[in-house]
Design an enzyme around this catalytic site. Structure first.
Site, mmCIF file in Angstrom:
data_model
loop_
_atom_site.group_PDB
_atom_site.id
_atom_site.type_symbol
_atom_site.label_atom_id
_atom_site.label_comp_id
_atom_site.label_asym_id
_atom_site.label_seq_id
_atom_site.Cartn_x
_atom_site.Cartn_y
_atom_site.Cartn_z
ATOM 1 N N ASP A 164 0.014 5.388 0.449
ATOM 2 C CA ASP A 164 -1.151 6.199 0.834
ATOM 3 C C ASP A 164 -0.890 7.698 0.904
ATOM 4 O O ASP A 164 0.066 8.141 1.540
ATOM 5 C CB ASP A 164 -1.631 5.818 2.248
ATOM 6 C CG ASP A 164 -2.089 4.382 2.359
ATOM 7 O OD1 ASP A 164 -2.487 3.823 1.337
ATOM 8 O OD2 ASP A 164 -2.038 3.838 3.468
ATOM 9 N N GLU A 166 0.839 -1.196 0.000
ATOM 10 C CA GLU A 166 0.000 0.000 0.000
ATOM 11 C C GLU A 166 0.875 1.247 0.000
ATOM 12 O O GLU A 166 1.914 1.287 0.662
ATOM 13 C CB GLU A 166 -0.904 -0.006 1.235
ATOM 14 C CG GLU A 166 -2.092 0.919 1.151
ATOM 15 C CD GLU A 166 -3.122 0.618 2.237
ATOM 16 O OE1 GLU A 166 -3.524 1.589 2.909
ATOM 17 O OE2 GLU A 166 -3.489 -0.547 2.420
ATOM 18 N N GLU A 182 -3.428 10.246 2.689
ATOM 19 C CA GLU A 182 -4.666 10.334 3.458
ATOM 20 C C GLU A 182 -4.819 11.775 3.943
ATOM 21 O O GLU A 182 -3.972 12.283 4.677
ATOM 22 C CB GLU A 182 -4.642 9.373 4.643
ATOM 23 C CG GLU A 182 -4.659 7.906 4.216
ATOM 24 C CD GLU A 182 -4.478 6.959 5.378
ATOM 25 O OE1 GLU A 182 -5.219 5.968 5.444
ATOM 26 O OE2 GLU A 182 -3.582 7.200 6.217
#
Length: 318
Positions: free
Chosen positions: A126, A124, A128
């Site tokens: 990310d 992953e 955010e």
């Protein structure tokens, strides 16, 4: 009289200052140093070309013939988009305008993941964007997992140097075998160098690209202290200027590294951003990265001695 004149002049200066230095997500706008405009090197595509609805279909609104999309969180549901292909390395970017007002507990994520295929050892990368209790106080968090290393959070947090609710700003992931670079308006905010210390948890399998908005009341704002307040809903995140330039892979459950790329049915480079200009940050980009980290970063897992009694290996290699 002199005192009143001085007070009047002071108020005038404060007013002029507010005009010259508009507010950002934390305070006055800061101008980053000039950097290469990487997003100008790659073509933009419509969301209808590159992505499809992941969930919350009624809260996904396409605009301008699919060139723009709104993803919405309300009492009924969040919403999200997912890329039509999986990618092994590449350049992934979108312009995003965040919801304004009271947005505690709201998260808008722009990220890559393969958890749908590899639930126990997923990768992953990310972005955010975390809503906050105070107006304009959005926080940018980056994170990375590799081969299921979810027990070691690699979060870093920065305050943005602009108001992300007023206009679109570009959020970009560059991922190749040399490094992962997170960029905002082409300014690097984080670089994860692929070295021996981090090689075992460096993302190594094809991933999909996602854009989602959802209720993260349990953790997003001050550890869950401020949940989503739906009297301020709907929360609308607007997306545009989509760029997806990557090694497009056939869907597979194989845990082996990719052996070829699909591009117009022909095999091409494993790494579409494998040129020398993408192997390391330029002097300008390093200047931008250092500017962000010295002026705007307020949390790094590598500095969290309360959380980690023994620091992850890559922290000592930086």
């Amino acid at each position: 009289m002199a005192f009143l004149q001085e007070k009047f002049l002071l108020l005038c200066l404060v007013f002029l200052n507010s005009l010259l230095f508009p507010v950002s997500s934390r305070g006055p706008v800061y101008r980053p140093p000039p950097v290469e405009q990487l997003t100008d090197r790659f073509p933009r595509i419509r969301f209808t070309q590159g992505m499809s609805t992941l969930f919350g279909a009624s809260n996904v609104h396409l605009k301008s013939n699919g060139s723009y999309a709104d993803i919405i969180l309300d009492k009924t549901s969040g919403s999200g988009l997912v890329s039509k292909s999986k990618y092994y390395h590449g350049f992934f970017s979108a312009a995003i305008k965040l919801p304004a007002g009271f947005t505690s507990g709201v998260v808008l994520a722009f990220y890559m993941s393969n958890a749908d295929i590899f639930p126990h050892n997923h990768d992953e990368i990310d972005f955010e964007l975390l809503g906050y209790a105070k107006r304009r106080q959005w926080v940018l968090q980056t994170n990375m997992y590799g081969n299921g290393s979810v027990h070691t959070g690699r979060e870093e947090k920065v305050y943005l140097w602009f108001d992300p609710t007023q206009e679109f700003h570009q959020y970009t992931i560059l991922w190749n075998n040399h490094h992962i670079v997170f960029l905002v308006d082409n300014v690097p905010v984080r670089e994860v160098i692929h070295n021996k210390a981090i090689s075992s948890v460096y993302p190594s399998k094809p991933m999909s690209l996602y854009a989602t908005i959802w209720d993260a009341s349990a953790w997003a704002t001050n550890g869950g202290k401020y949940p989503v307040d739906y009297k301020h809903a709907p929360f609308v995140g607007s997306l545009g200027e989509l760029e997806i330039v990557g090694c497009s892979m056939q869907k597979t459950n194989s845990t082996k590294a990719a052996v070829g790329c699909l591009k117009n049915t022909t095999v091409s480079s494993l790494d579409p951003v494998d040129g020398e200009e993408y192997a390391r940050l330029s002097k300008q980009q390093m200047g931008g990265l250092n500017w962000v980290r010295s002026k705007h970063m307020y949390y790094s897992y590598c500095k969290d001695t309360t959380r980690y009694k023994v620091m992850p290996a890559e922290c000592n290699a930086q």
